[in-house]
Design a protein around this motif. Structure first.
Motif, short mmCIF file in Angstrom:
data_model
loop_
_atom_site.label_atom_id
_atom_site.label_comp_id
_atom_site.label_asym_id
_atom_site.label_seq_id
_atom_site.Cartn_x
_atom_site.Cartn_y
_atom_site.Cartn_z
N ILE A 157 39.64 36.61 37.48
CA ILE A 157 40.51 35.79 38.34
C ILE A 157 40.68 34.39 37.76
CG2 ILE A 157 40.67 34.68 40.60
CD1 ILE A 157 39.34 37.19 41.76
N LEU A 158 39.60 33.84 37.21
CA LEU A 158 39.68 32.49 36.64
C LEU A 158 40.38 32.49 35.29
CD1 LEU A 158 36.08 31.20 37.53
CD2 LEU A 158 38.24 30.62 38.66
N ARG A 181 45.16 33.63 35.67
CA ARG A 181 45.51 32.99 36.93
C ARG A 181 46.89 33.44 37.39
NH1 ARG A 181 42.78 27.09 37.36
NH2 ARG A 181 40.79 27.64 36.38
N LYS A 182 46.89 34.17 38.48
CA LYS A 182 48.13 34.68 39.04
C LYS A 182 48.57 33.90 40.27
CE LYS A 182 48.93 37.90 36.11
NZ LYS A 182 50.15 37.86 35.29
N THR A 242 43.55 30.41 43.52
CA THR A 242 42.63 30.97 42.53
C THR A 242 41.19 30.65 42.89
OG1 THR A 242 44.29 30.79 40.77
CG2 THR A 242 41.99 30.95 40.09
N TYR A 243 40.95 29.40 43.31
CA TYR A 243 39.60 29.01 43.74
C TYR A 243 39.14 29.87 44.92
CZ TYR A 243 36.56 26.67 47.08
OH TYR A 243 35.59 26.41 48.02
N SER A 284 54.05 35.55 44.05
CA SER A 284 52.70 35.40 44.59
C SER A 284 52.54 36.10 45.93
CB SER A 284 52.37 33.91 44.75
OG SER A 284 52.37 33.25 43.51
N TRP A 329 45.48 41.69 35.58
CA TRP A 329 44.08 41.70 36.01
C TRP A 329 43.41 43.01 35.57
CZ3 TRP A 329 44.61 39.74 41.77
CH2 TRP A 329 44.65 38.34 41.75
#
Length: 354
Positions: free
Chosen positions: A53-54, A57-58, A64-65, A247, A308
């Protein structure tokens, strides 16, 4: 089970069975081996999912955090569960040996403690860790929905403008709400049925809101693509709207996976609450589903996004053996940021200039 401390304070320990040493037999060795294997599997899945995920970054940095935190916090649950297990299976006796405590909110079967001792401190801390883990997950997805809403409202420059105060507020809200959830559960402020009803209400609100957010973003994108609206919005606003649509489609797929997981847990817990035969096993099944959640949640969420999935496969040990040393990432190379889907706006500008 529940601990009544000083005859006034009700501590809710997240385990249905407590002090049950009947599991400590040779016949249950396969069960404990499977639990250990599942623990290592969840650790591996959560660790590499956080990295993926980091790395790929989508979403915007805020989202993302939040998404990475949801997976990273599983290790908090891991530590808490490891501490509770010896108490659960009667290896460490906080209650009298041979006394098996079962159920939630059964005042006749509370474990009564007059003082905090070295034996009781670990389980109280571990209980808080597990409840905090659940709080981080629930508040994390709520904040993710809030973040997507903010991206929709601030479509003109959400990606391009730096809003540190907004990011800080999201982090504070996420952590504060998770702490409030943790304290409300460990001190048993709300009965179990009320918590479940809150969860159901949240799902009832979430589903139509997701459709509304998706519809609003798609409609805004389509309006901006119309030739008559070329000059009515800035290029940054058009880019952001395209990004919002991409998104929200991804977030929509993620939330569908989470909703399925949540509904499954709710059904099992309600079966236990309504005294369907096998109540004890339903509650323990729900515990295992929540504890070993990454076994489902990681593959489910990875499957929602091609990049991913491709990057995650890079970390699978079997694929490591297939990678050529001279070109280690060729098969699994993916862009580290979301692909732009805004070519249509450049074409419109070119046509307008011509």
């Amino acid at each position: 089970m529940n601990i009544l401390l000083w005859n006034t304070t009700d501590f809710w320990v997240p385990t249905y069975v407590f002090n049950d040493d009947s599991y400590l037999s040779w016949g249950n060795i396969p069960y404990f081996l499977s639990v250990i294997l599942a623990m290592f599997t969840c650790s591996w899945l959560s660790f590499y999912m956080t990295i993926v995920i980091l790395e790929v970054r989508k979403f915007h940095g805020n989202a993302t955090y939040l998404l990475a935190c949801i997976y990273a916090c599983w290790f908090e649950n891991f530590i808490g569960s490891l501490v509770i297990l010896p108490y659960k299976y009667g290896i460490v006796h906080l209650a009298a040996p041979g006394r098996i405590i079962e159920g939630f909110e059964n005042t006749e079967d509370y474990l009564i403690l007059d003082e905090i001792t070295w034996k009781s401190v670990p389980i109280l801390v571990a209980s808080f860790l597990e409840w905090h883990y659940l709080g981080l997950i629930n508040s994390g997805f709520a904040c993710l929905l809030l973040e997507r809403t903010l991206a929709t409202l601030l479509f003109s420059d959400y990606e391009s403008a730096s809003r540190k105060k907004l990011s800080i507020c999201l982090v504070i809200f996420h952590q504060t709400s998770s702490l409030l959830m943790a304290f409300s559960m460990i001190f048993h402020i709300f009965p179990l049925k009320n918590l479940l009803l809150m969860n159901v209400f949240g799902l009832v609100f979430l589903v139509p809101y997701l459709f509304l957010l998706r519809y609003y973003n798609i409609r805004a994108r389509n309006n901006m693509r119309l030739a008559k609206n070329i000059t009515k919005n800035t290029l940054a606003a058009k880019f952001q709207t395209e990004e919002n649509v991409r998104s929200i489609h991804l977030a929509f797929r993620i939330f569908l996976m989470i909703i399925f997981f949540n509904v499954t847990c709710l059904v099992i817990i309600f079966l236990a609450i309504f005294k369907v035969p096998g109540e004890r096993y339903y509650f323990q099944a729900a515990e295992h589903i929540i504890f070993f959640g990454p076994i489902y949640l990681v593959p489910a969420v990875v499957s929602t996004e091609r990049d991913w999935r491709k990057r995650f496969f890079y970390y699978v040990p079997v694929n490591k053996l297939r990678i050529r040393p001279e070109n280690p990432e060729s098969e699994f190379q993916v862009p580290t940021v979301a692909a732009q889907t805004t070519a249509i706006h450049f074409e419109q500008l070119e046509n307008l200039w011509v």
